[in-house]
Scaffold this motif. Sequence first.
Motif, PDB file in Angstrom:
ATOM      1  N   VAL A 190       6.526  -4.736  -7.518  1.00  0.00           N
ATOM      2  CA  VAL A 190       5.625  -5.631  -6.843  1.00  0.00           C
ATOM      3  C   VAL A 190       6.434  -6.581  -6.185  1.00  0.00           C
ATOM      4  O   VAL A 190       7.046  -7.585  -6.891  1.00  0.00           O
ATOM      5  N   ASN A 191       6.608  -6.346  -4.946  1.00  0.00           N
ATOM      6  CA  ASN A 191       7.416  -7.339  -4.107  1.00  0.00           C
ATOM      7  C   ASN A 191       6.423  -8.223  -3.075  1.00  0.00           C
ATOM      8  O   ASN A 191       6.135  -7.478  -2.066  1.00  0.00           O
ATOM      9  N   PHE A 192       6.254  -9.478  -3.066  1.00  0.00           N
ATOM     10  CA  PHE A 192       5.375  -9.972  -2.009  1.00  0.00           C
ATOM     11  C   PHE A 192       5.948 -10.436  -0.704  1.00  0.00           C
ATOM     12  O   PHE A 192       5.357 -10.589   0.292  1.00  0.00           O
ATOM     13  N   LYS A 193       7.484 -10.547  -0.898  1.00  0.00           N
ATOM     14  CA  LYS A 193       8.037 -11.232   0.352  1.00  0.00           C
ATOM     15  C   LYS A 193       8.317  -9.740   1.203  1.00  0.00           C
ATOM     16  O   LYS A 193       8.484  -9.908   2.470  1.00  0.00           O
ATOM     17  N   ASN A 194       8.797  -8.815   0.556  1.00  0.00           N
ATOM     18  CA  ASN A 194       9.236  -7.659   1.312  1.00  0.00           C
ATOM     19  C   ASN A 194       8.648  -6.302   0.603  1.00  0.00           C
ATOM     20  O   ASN A 194       9.576  -5.740  -0.042  1.00  0.00           O
ATOM     21  N   PRO A 195       7.395  -5.984   0.692  1.00  0.00           N
ATOM     22  CA  PRO A 195       7.028  -4.690   0.004  1.00  0.00           C
ATOM     23  C   PRO A 195       7.499  -3.635   0.647  1.00  0.00           C
ATOM     24  O   PRO A 195       7.511  -3.294   1.845  1.00  0.00           O
ATOM     25  N   GLN A 196       7.726  -2.462  -0.325  1.00  0.00           N
ATOM     26  CA  GLN A 196       8.224  -1.106   0.318  1.00  0.00           C
ATOM     27  C   GLN A 196       7.261  -0.182  -0.111  1.00  0.00           C
ATOM     28  O   GLN A 196       7.417   1.076   0.249  1.00  0.00           O
ATOM     29  N   THR A 197       6.090  -0.314  -1.026  1.00  0.00           N
ATOM     30  CA  THR A 197       5.196   0.741  -1.264  1.00  0.00           C
ATOM     31  C   THR A 197       3.729   0.100  -1.003  1.00  0.00           C
ATOM     32  O   THR A 197       3.479  -1.231  -0.944  1.00  0.00           O
ATOM     33  N   LYS A 198       2.788   1.082  -0.890  1.00  0.00           N
ATOM     34  CA  LYS A 198       1.445   0.573  -0.761  1.00  0.00           C
ATOM     35  C   LYS A 198       0.818   0.333  -2.104  1.00  0.00           C
ATOM     36  O   LYS A 198       1.269   0.406  -3.060  1.00  0.00           O
ATOM     37  N   VAL A 261      -0.711 -12.446   1.413  1.00  0.00           N
ATOM     38  CA  VAL A 261      -0.042 -11.609   1.117  1.00  0.00           C
ATOM     39  C   VAL A 261      -0.168 -10.920  -0.284  1.00  0.00           C
ATOM     40  O   VAL A 261      -0.322 -11.643  -1.155  1.00  0.00           O
ATOM     41  N   ASN A 262      -0.333  -9.717  -0.222  1.00  0.00           N
ATOM     42  CA  ASN A 262      -0.682  -8.969  -1.378  1.00  0.00           C
ATOM     43  C   ASN A 262       0.150  -7.733  -1.764  1.00  0.00           C
ATOM     44  O   ASN A 262      -0.266  -6.844  -2.665  1.00  0.00           O
ATOM     45  N   ALA A 263       1.737  -8.034  -1.337  1.00  0.00           N
ATOM     46  CA  ALA A 263       2.537  -6.775  -1.714  1.00  0.00           C
ATOM     47  C   ALA A 263       2.248  -5.194  -1.586  1.00  0.00           C
ATOM     48  O   ALA A 263       3.027  -4.349  -1.989  1.00  0.00           O
ATOM     49  N   ASP A 264       1.342  -5.124  -0.653  1.00  0.00           N
ATOM     50  CA  ASP A 264       0.951  -3.941   0.096  1.00  0.00           C
ATOM     51  C   ASP A 264       1.803  -3.669   1.253  1.00  0.00           C
ATOM     52  O   ASP A 264       1.433  -4.628   2.327  1.00  0.00           O
ATOM     53  N   VAL A 265       2.647  -2.492   1.302  1.00  0.00           N
ATOM     54  CA  VAL A 265       3.375  -2.366   2.592  1.00  0.00           C
ATOM     55  C   VAL A 265       2.817  -2.304   3.938  1.00  0.00           C
ATOM     56  O   VAL A 265       3.080  -2.914   5.099  1.00  0.00           O
ATOM     57  N   HIS A 266       1.487  -1.688   3.999  1.00  0.00           N
ATOM     58  CA  HIS A 266       0.643  -1.549   5.217  1.00  0.00           C
ATOM     59  C   HIS A 266       0.135  -2.692   5.519  1.00  0.00           C
ATOM     60  O   HIS A 266      -0.153  -2.923   6.811  1.00  0.00           O
ATOM     61  N   GLN A 267      -0.457  -3.538   4.599  1.00  0.00           N
ATOM     62  CA  GLN A 267      -1.117  -4.609   5.000  1.00  0.00           C
ATOM     63  C   GLN A 267      -0.020  -5.915   5.362  1.00  0.00           C
ATOM     64  O   GLN A 267      -0.593  -6.623   6.145  1.00  0.00           O
ATOM     65  N   GLN A 268       0.953  -5.745   4.925  1.00  0.00           N
ATOM     66  CA  GLN A 268       2.245  -6.431   5.285  1.00  0.00           C
ATOM     67  C   GLN A 268       2.438  -6.667   6.711  1.00  0.00           C
ATOM     68  O   GLN A 268       2.735  -7.729   7.337  1.00  0.00           O
ATOM     69  N   GLU A 269       2.251  -5.723   7.577  1.00  0.00           N
ATOM     70  CA  GLU A 269       2.049  -5.579   8.945  1.00  0.00           C
ATOM     71  C   GLU A 269       1.731  -6.692   9.601  1.00  0.00           C
ATOM     72  O   GLU A 269       1.995  -7.445  10.559  1.00  0.00           O
ATOM     73  N   PHE A 270       0.094  -7.014   9.193  1.00  0.00           N
ATOM     74  CA  PHE A 270      -0.660  -8.290   9.814  1.00  0.00           C
ATOM     75  C   PHE A 270       0.341  -9.521   9.417  1.00  0.00           C
ATOM     76  O   PHE A 270       0.336 -10.319  10.113  1.00  0.00           O
ATOM     77  N   HIS A 288       1.304 -13.927  -5.544  1.00  0.00           N
ATOM     78  CA  HIS A 288       2.421 -13.683  -6.581  1.00  0.00           C
ATOM     79  C   HIS A 288       1.887 -14.421  -8.043  1.00  0.00           C
ATOM     80  O   HIS A 288       2.703 -14.076  -9.004  1.00  0.00           O
ATOM     81  N   ILE A 289       1.284 -15.438  -7.677  1.00  0.00           N
ATOM     82  CA  ILE A 289       0.582 -16.213  -8.895  1.00  0.00           C
ATOM     83  C   ILE A 289      -0.636 -15.766  -9.520  1.00  0.00           C
ATOM     84  O   ILE A 289      -0.722 -15.698 -10.684  1.00  0.00           O
TER      85      ILE A 289
END
Length: 349
Positions: A190-198, A261-270, A288-289
């Motif tokens: 679970v990575n909120f700054k640089n997510p790698q998975t959906k 931001v919610n740690a989803d790689v696809h939504q991170q693009e926005f 993340h909190i």
Amino acid sequence: MKNCYINGIGNVSIQSVDFDVFESEIAEIQILNKAQQPSYKDLIAPAMSRRMAKGVKMGIYAANKALFNAKMVDPQAVIVGTGLGCIEDSEKFLEAIIDNDEQFLTPTAFIQSTHNTVAAQIALHLQCKAYNFTYVNGSNSFESALFDAFMQLKHFNKENILIGGVDEIAPYTFSMYEMIGKVKQSGEEVNFKNPQTKGIALAEGATFFALSNHKTNNSYAEVLDVMLFNAFKDNEATEINTFLAKNNLSVSDLDVVFFGVNADVHQQEFYNRMKAIFNEIPQAYYQHISGSYDTASAFGLKVAAEIIQKQQYPKVVQYNNIEPTKIEKILMINQFNNTDFSFVLLSKC
């Protein structure tokens, strides 16, 4: 035109009951995050508490905390946003249908599973017979409640309003989310700054606010504007600038911008595009909190309002390395699954 002030806040979250974003240690986010339940015995009779849905109890507790914090006795409206309502009771009723072959069913779980149960139970608890409304609008559910309250305070005759966002986790629903890939799979980071998975890190919670058109010595912040929509009509930078210009502001006037931001790689693009638009502005985040759920933005508003009130910028919420020189204007930007967009603009009182 009247103003909209945040005068009280109450919260139940996955963090400790007495959590303070400025001082408390943050519990690490997991794939599934359940709220830390406070003691309800001073508010709810034990016999009633046993029959109440978790979301109802969290809502009553957070609502009472917000009212006590604001010294507000009789709100003129109770407005709640929820994505799934009391979904746990919905599951219980459906399981009873199957287990009892659709016969001899007690209606209690069904009656308590409706989305407006939280707002209704809060009103019953407060003996409040005023305007009572529940918004179910996906990840814009809380923003819908906030917008309603904002309009009621500014353009109608309301002076004090209680609003909140509440959602709970239910086991069968979580298993369905796993099946469709909405949540992180077991073992995924679970990575909120640089997510790698959906997928998101699912959570639950309740956050309530006592709003008023009267400022007090303890007011947290002023809500300047609220906007919610399903898709950008124009390019993102243009719409953001238009929203700010309506409030006689520009991007450079913002002191902090809060991202959902919610740690989803696809939504991170926005949010990567948002980072570029606000590349010279201090950027903050909060899921993340709180973890991620339909009304998590209510928790984000809580944190942003506390930052404005205390005029402190805790390291734990910093999304980039830029520090604000002052904290007077905060813009919150939220979305889910590239829809349910919202802007909330806050100001120092």
